[in-house]
Design an enzyme around this catalytic site. Structure first.
Site, short mmCIF file in Angstrom:
data_model
loop_
_atom_site.label_atom_id
_atom_site.label_comp_id
_atom_site.label_asym_id
_atom_site.label_seq_id
_atom_site.Cartn_x
_atom_site.Cartn_y
_atom_site.Cartn_z
N CYS A 1 15.76 47.37 45.89
CA CYS A 1 15.35 47.86 47.20
C CYS A 1 13.66 48.29 47.26
O CYS A 1 13.23 48.46 48.41
CB CYS A 1 15.89 49.35 47.35
SG CYS A 1 17.61 49.31 47.28
N HIS B 1 17.72 50.58 56.69
CA HIS B 1 17.22 50.03 55.24
C HIS B 1 17.54 48.91 55.07
O HIS B 1 18.47 48.16 54.40
CB HIS B 1 17.83 51.00 54.42
CG HIS B 1 17.43 50.74 52.85
ND1 HIS B 1 16.24 50.03 52.29
CD2 HIS B 1 18.01 51.03 51.40
CE1 HIS B 1 16.23 50.01 50.92
NE2 HIS B 1 17.32 50.53 50.46
#
Lengths: 388, 388
Positions: free
Chosen positions: A84, A334
């Protein structure tokens, strides 16, 4: 060392776009950023690109050449992957390239596409950010891992699900009117507390969504900006990166995130700032507890003190230190490989005055972006400052 | 700009190691390189790490923190992915970091593990280096893609399967006695010509094998080497990278590799050399035709002229310009993410005089490493020179 300016920034809308390919998404973000910059494509010296699970969701590795093509760029292109934090590490590399003079103009961006596969497959992909041998193979997914961290935090410092809920409520409120955000809807504390439990103590609204989207920025040297009369008032004055053990079991503490602190220390040192100088932040709130841990790791709150920041109002839109004015990962969304760049896109707009929430921070001149990978085995921190 | 030296270099044995994890393999290569360098682990400022299909073969993304741990390094760690050029792009980034002064000491390496999955699954993973929408989804795997390139080359310039066979025979012969090589066995031209066809005109021996393995180098600034009295006689004097369209159908020609030429031009310019200065090369011979295309893209042979280089003896161990003295990807093996670094490990040993084939190049002072991804949508070129 060349000073680094952000000449252009842009994102696609974040959300569910199963019908759009990754190259389509990135091409759009790159076009917006390049158009915003006023830099001709031929001037771009390299592409730094972040993506996490394209091999799982699109059966597509080797994405950098593909994304260069989609962006209309013929310069050398490299993919960076740090789960991420893939966008953040791409950004740090882009900053270094401009600073060192290796490049005058860098297109940096990221993309993730996950809604074209089943939720099970997407979850399987995301779990590859954890240690397969010691975590994911044993059934620990990310909600489970962050639930362990939340529980440890509650035991060590106190805190309740309602405290964490305030983070989710705040970030959803911040996303109102952000036309790129995935969820432009308010939620209440009771919505959060009454939502299904995902991994105790975390419920559905403690978690960020699965998101398709892309973001990009054009970084230039200050000299290039001056020579070409670019309007590029935002400078990147600090860039730091930290790495920790991948598996939680190998850490000394579940409530510390040393990779964040390492990255922050390096970035603050470069920018010659202290945490108290920061006017606003975008931090990696993949779960509500992650925002709490980030603010402590970044040194803007003492350990055990950030749990109450959202509920007390300090980190809200009207508080002293607004956090995640974009809506954060929680509400803006996200798109994993894009997130680290997306934070800088949002901060650039916030500081330039062309963001829906710019009015909340009219005098802001210094912002920090914090991007994390996995359970913060990777972290990057970037300092942005307004320059004349 | 800091000059860059190679202080240490090492690889695991290449071959089939299905029982060894990726972290185990990389930990070994890193240990050998670090021990060879004499640099304390605490001095390492960053890890640049290449891996291609770890998500497919080990269900493991986010490998950089894992590999830092395996190497005993706590510095920031980043994974680079550019298919079979993953190691090369990691290396280029490592060189830039030392040059710019961002780091004094960088551990750079790569790893791939593929024998723990079925050949079908490994092939599926490798195919992710091609354009999924326009190539792999339509059934084009890499033997098929390189077969198209070989056929186009034969049509444009002439050449036969026997010419290509000479590349395989040469590289197998070079691997004799290289204790890291996967195949330390000679093959004959008739072995190559009589082997099963994989994708006409390429047969089994025109293709490199599937390989498990890892490689690593320790790069340091010249100033660091001097201050610490390191024995680091090999300098990296040029580093270039090029990017092309991912899909073959988007190229002007199937017999040109512009990404190689772009990378070579940049690297030669930095090193202030011409192709005629090169004493030996390691080039990306994933297929026999790839070595031919590489030598032409690198400018060491005119277009259409490299097809006969191996058969005429020019590029053999005893020729004027030895190519792939390590055995190349063909016989040394091709642990994908490690290959770009492995080439530099081999060249470092060859130039230092501690390689089984060093005797073939006693006066060599300048070597070039060429790493390619996919059908050369990505390429890196590094120039290595002996310094006092």
């Amino acid at each position: 060392m060349q000073a680094v300016r952000i000449a252009g920034a842009g994102s696609t809308a974040f959300g569910a776009s199963p019908e759009r390919t990754g190259r389509d998404l990135f091409g759009e973000a790159a076009r917006i950023a390049i158009d915003d910059s006023g830099v001709p494509r031929a001037a771009i010296d390299r592409l730094c690109y972040g993506n996490f699970v394209g091999t799982v969701t699109e059966r597509q590795g080797h994405q950098a050449p593909l994304m260069a093509k989609a962006a209309g760029v013929t310069a050398p292109a490299t993919r960076y992957e740090s789960a991420c934090a893939s966008g953040g590490v791409a950004l740090k590399s882009a900053v270094e390239a401009v600073r060192s003079g290796a490049a005058d103009v860098v297109l940096v961006g990221g993309m993730e596409r996950m809604h074209n596969v089943t939720t099970e497959r997407a979850t399987e992909g995301l779990a590859m950010a954890a240690d397969h041998l010691y975590e994911s193979r044993a059934g620990v997914t990310f909600p489970g891992a962050y639930a362990l961290m939340a529980r440890a935090y509650f035991e060590e410092f106190g805190g309740t699900r309602a405290d964490l809920a305030a983070v989710a409520v705040k970030n959803h409120r911040n996303a109102l009117g952000n036309d790129k955000a995935q969820f432009q809807t308010e939620i209440s504390t009771s919505d959060v507390l009454e939502a299904p439990t995902v991994a105790d103590p975390l419920g559905l609204y403690d978690a960020c969504p699965i998101t398709d989207g892309a973001s990009a920025c054009v970084l230039v040297s200050e000299a290039y900006a001056e020579e070409n009369n670019l309007d590029a008032p935002i400078a990147v004055t600090g860039a730091g990166q930290g790495t920790d053990s991948l598996a939680l079991q190998q850490r000394d503490s579940l409530t510390r995130t040393p990779a964040t602190t390492t990255a922050a220390t390096a970035a603050y040192d470069e920018a010659e700032i202290a945490p108290s100088d920061i006017d606003l932040l975008e931090v990696h709130d993949c779960f509500t507890i992650a925002e709490v841990l980030a603010l402590e790791g970044l040194g803007v709150y003492d350990r055990g003190a950030a749990i109450d920041a959202a509920r007390s109002g300090e980190t809200t839109r009207d508080g002293d230190l607004p956090v995640n004015l974009s809506g954060g990962l929680k509400a803006k969304g996200h798109p994993v490989g894009a997130t680290g760049v997306s934070q800088v896109v949002e901060l650039t707009k916030l500081l330039r005055g062309d963001h829906v929430n710019s009015a909340a921070v009219p005098d802001a001149s210094l912002a920090v972006a914090h991007n994390a990978g996995g359970t913060v085995a990777s972290a990057t921190v970037h300092v942005l400052e307004v320059r004349s």
